[in-house]
Design an enzyme around this catalytic site. Structure first.
Site, PDB file in Angstrom:
ATOM      1  N   CYS A  79     -14.276  17.007 101.881  1.00  0.00           N
ATOM      2  CA  CYS A  79     -15.642  17.214 100.152  1.00  0.00           C
ATOM      3  C   CYS A  79     -16.259  18.860 100.219  1.00  0.00           C
ATOM      4  O   CYS A  79     -15.749  19.349 100.728  1.00  0.00           O
ATOM      5  CB  CYS A  79     -15.985  16.090 100.367  1.00  0.00           C
ATOM      6  SG  CYS A  79     -16.902  15.950  98.508  1.00  0.00           S
ATOM      7  N   HIS A 181     -12.840  12.263  99.476  1.00  0.00           N
ATOM      8  CA  HIS A 181     -13.408  11.248 100.869  1.00  0.00           C
ATOM      9  C   HIS A 181     -11.989  10.760 101.170  1.00  0.00           C
ATOM     10  O   HIS A 181     -11.636   9.309 100.460  1.00  0.00           O
ATOM     11  CB  HIS A 181     -14.065  10.401  99.957  1.00  0.00           C
ATOM     12  CG  HIS A 181     -15.663  11.235  99.679  1.00  0.00           C
ATOM     13  ND1 HIS A 181     -16.379  11.703 100.315  1.00  0.00           N
ATOM     14  CD2 HIS A 181     -15.418  12.281  98.331  1.00  0.00           C
ATOM     15  CE1 HIS A 181     -17.139  12.100 100.067  1.00  0.00           C
ATOM     16  NE2 HIS A 181     -16.635  12.778  98.606  1.00  0.00           N
ATOM     17  N   GLU A 183     -12.418   8.434 103.433  1.00  0.00           N
ATOM     18  CA  GLU A 183     -13.019   7.137 104.462  1.00  0.00           C
ATOM     19  C   GLU A 183     -13.223   6.312 103.073  1.00  0.00           C
ATOM     20  O   GLU A 183     -13.191   4.933 102.988  1.00  0.00           O
ATOM     21  CB  GLU A 183     -14.699   7.710 104.782  1.00  0.00           C
ATOM     22  CG  GLU A 183     -15.541   7.603 103.912  1.00  0.00           C
ATOM     23  CD  GLU A 183     -15.759   9.498 103.437  1.00  0.00           C
ATOM     24  OE1 GLU A 183     -17.144   9.912 102.457  1.00  0.00           O
ATOM     25  OE2 GLU A 183     -14.835  10.136 103.755  1.00  0.00           O
TER      26      GLU A 183
END
Length: 201
Positions: A79, A181, A183
């Site tokens: 990001c 992102h 994750e």
């Protein structure tokens, strides 16, 4: 061990939790010795470009990261962390980035709702080991108001479309950037982190 640069620009715990699920050892750190002893580095980030660069400079991190880039260590920017790799950002001014990659960071077109927040698919631009297990029907999660422009097209692995083309995954040698992102991107994001871990070994 993967060194996650903990410079106060984002929720590092969700990233570390995802790495733990993949059995990838990681450590939150700004310690020079720990960073240099790591097998790879992740530079995460949310928030303002200028504030992030100030935090990195106060911790003496740009020079450390530059040294590790030159050594060829795998480094993943996520990001805002990806945006920091570039030369210049025009977010509320004109700010110098880490200068690792050619390109600039500019606001997403006002023809769409900003910030860009939600799930989008990826369009592949070239074959790369990082994308071997990723399908163009997979969705990943974005939260950002700025995007990379005027970049070297040879570094673009995948993009998404939101008010125009948005570079989503870039790679130049040992440098990898993901605008979204991983994750927070479910199975597709975990697969990308797993592939990054395999590249380290």
């Amino acid at each position: 061990m993967i060194a996650i640069i903990d410079y106060g620009a984002g929720n590092m715990k969700s990233l570390q939790f995802a790495l733990n699920r993949l059995h990838l050892d990681s450590r939150l750190t700004v310690d020079e010795k720990t960073i240099k002893e790591s097998e790879a580095i992740i530079l995460p980030g949310v928030g303002a470009f200028h504030d992030a660069m100030q935090s990195l400079r106060l911790a003496g991190l740009p020079e450390i990261l530059q040294s590790e880039v030159k050594r060829g260590k795998p480094i993943l920017g996520i990001c805002l962390g990806m945006q920091l790799f570039y030369e210049t950002s025009y977010e509320d001014g004109n700010w110098e980035g880490l200068q690792f990659l050619e390109g600039e960071v500019k606001r997403i077109s006002d023809s769409v709702k900003v910030p860009h927040m939600g799930w989008n698919t990826l369009t592949k631009h070239q074959d790369a080991p990082l994308l071997n297990q990723v399908d163009e029907t997979d969705y990943v999660y974005f939260v950002h108001s700025y995007k990379v422009v005027n970049h070297d097209k040879k570094t673009l692995l995948a993009s998404t479309s939101y008010g125009g083309e948005i570079p989503a995954i870039v790679q130049h040698n040992n440098l990898i950037g993901m605008q979204f992102h991983p994750e927070k991107s479910g199975a597709a994001g975990l697969q990308l982190l797993k592939t990054f871990g395999e590249m380290i070994s």
